[in-house]
Enzyme design. Structure first.
Site, short mmCIF file in Angstrom:
data_model
loop_
_atom_site.label_atom_id
_atom_site.label_comp_id
_atom_site.label_asym_id
_atom_site.label_seq_id
_atom_site.Cartn_x
_atom_site.Cartn_y
_atom_site.Cartn_z
CB SER A 141 20.48 -14.25 3.08
OG SER A 141 21.89 -14.43 3.06
CE1 TYR A 154 20.80 -12.59 8.08
CE2 TYR A 154 22.26 -14.20 7.02
CZ TYR A 154 21.49 -13.04 6.95
OH TYR A 154 21.40 -12.35 5.78
#
Length: 284
Positions: A141, A154
């Site tokens: 990401s 995350y």
């Protein structure tokens, strides 16, 4: 058409979002695909829609035994494994501040987003090392590339997946195994809404809408990305076109990681040199 003809691929998190788009793209290019996911209904439905060219394997990628079974299912069913897409991911719970984060989801997030990538790479790599190489594609990401506030676990998991990808690319190169990473950003999927799941409904909707607007403001390309944009990059990494590419991280984010968008300034018709009332030019 047919760019992946004869190849066998595994796509984790393949029942929806980026994973499903990748499955569809690979199938359209002639690959046979194993769809791995914890979503049994969605995964089986997608596989059934493509007949004998796809199968579904229920898989929790944080479980070593299940990942081993996943790779075995690909080889047993289709006779090979050429492409491994480690796409499965979870967002983590959003908190108002890191100081209020109880880190209760740490092991779950790390288990899926990092351990799952490592297990998928290792188990696919074991087969590929003995069978003329292959391509491993890890989905991270832009949150793992750029620092920022919120969902710290995350972000840490995605950053770790990027560093792992580069390290694995170095070690597995001798077996002709290419390991690359895709870093999506600004792609509408269910992950953002899931991170706000513990908020009251109205607050969750405001949060999601606000994040989307902030992403849009920071994105040089104003078209919002779609899962198919990421699938196209996965196709490139899985195909022979990228046969000399390994250890790379490719953002698919509309230019977000390139830098902030500058606000446009309004200029008058007159240049600074001509703006003096006495008509003299300003020294340069």
């Amino acid at each position: 058409m047919g760019e992946l003809s004869g190849k066998v691929a595994v796509v984790t998190g393949g029942a929806a979002g980026i994973g499903a788009a990748t499955v569809e793209r690979f199938l359209a290019e002639g690959a046979r695909v194993v769809i791995a996911d914890t979503d049994r209904v969605g995964g089986a439905s997608l596989a059934n829609a493509h007949g004998a060219e796809a199968i579904f394997q229920a898989t929790d990628v944080s479980d070593p035994a299940q990942v081993e079974q996943l790779v075995a299912a690909a080889v047993d069913t289709f006779g090979a494994l050429d492409i491994m897409v480690n796409n499965a991911g979870v967002p983590g719970v959003m908190h108002k501040s890191f100081l209020q984060d109880d880190l209760a989801d740490f092991h779950h997030v790390m288990g899926v987003n990092l351990l799952g990538v490592m297990l998928g790479t290792r188990n696919a790599g074991r087969y590929m090392a003995a069978n003329n190489g292959g391509s491993i594609i890890n989905v991270s990401s832009v949150g793992g590339v750029m620092a920022g506030g919120g969902v710290m676990t995350y972000r840490a998991s995605k950053a770790a997946a990027i560093h792992f990808t580069k390290s694995a690319a170095i070690e597995l190169a001798e077996y002709d195994i290419r390991v690359n990473c895709i870093a999506p950003g600004n792609i509408p999927t269910s992950l953002l809404a899931t991170s706000a799941a513990k908020m009251p409904p109205e607050a969750g909707e405001r949060f999601t809408r606000g994040v989307r607007e902030a992403m849009k403001a920071d994105r040089p390309l104003k078209r919002e990305g779609v899962p198919g944009d990421v699938a196209e990059v996965a196709l490139y990494f899985g195909s022979d076109r990228s046969c000399y590419v390994t250890g790379t991280v490719l953002p698919v984010d509309g230019g977000t990681v390139a830098g902030k968008v500058l606000k446009k300034r309004n200029f008058s018709d007159k240049t600074p040199a001509a703006a003096h009332s006495n008509g003299e030019r300003r020294p340069v």
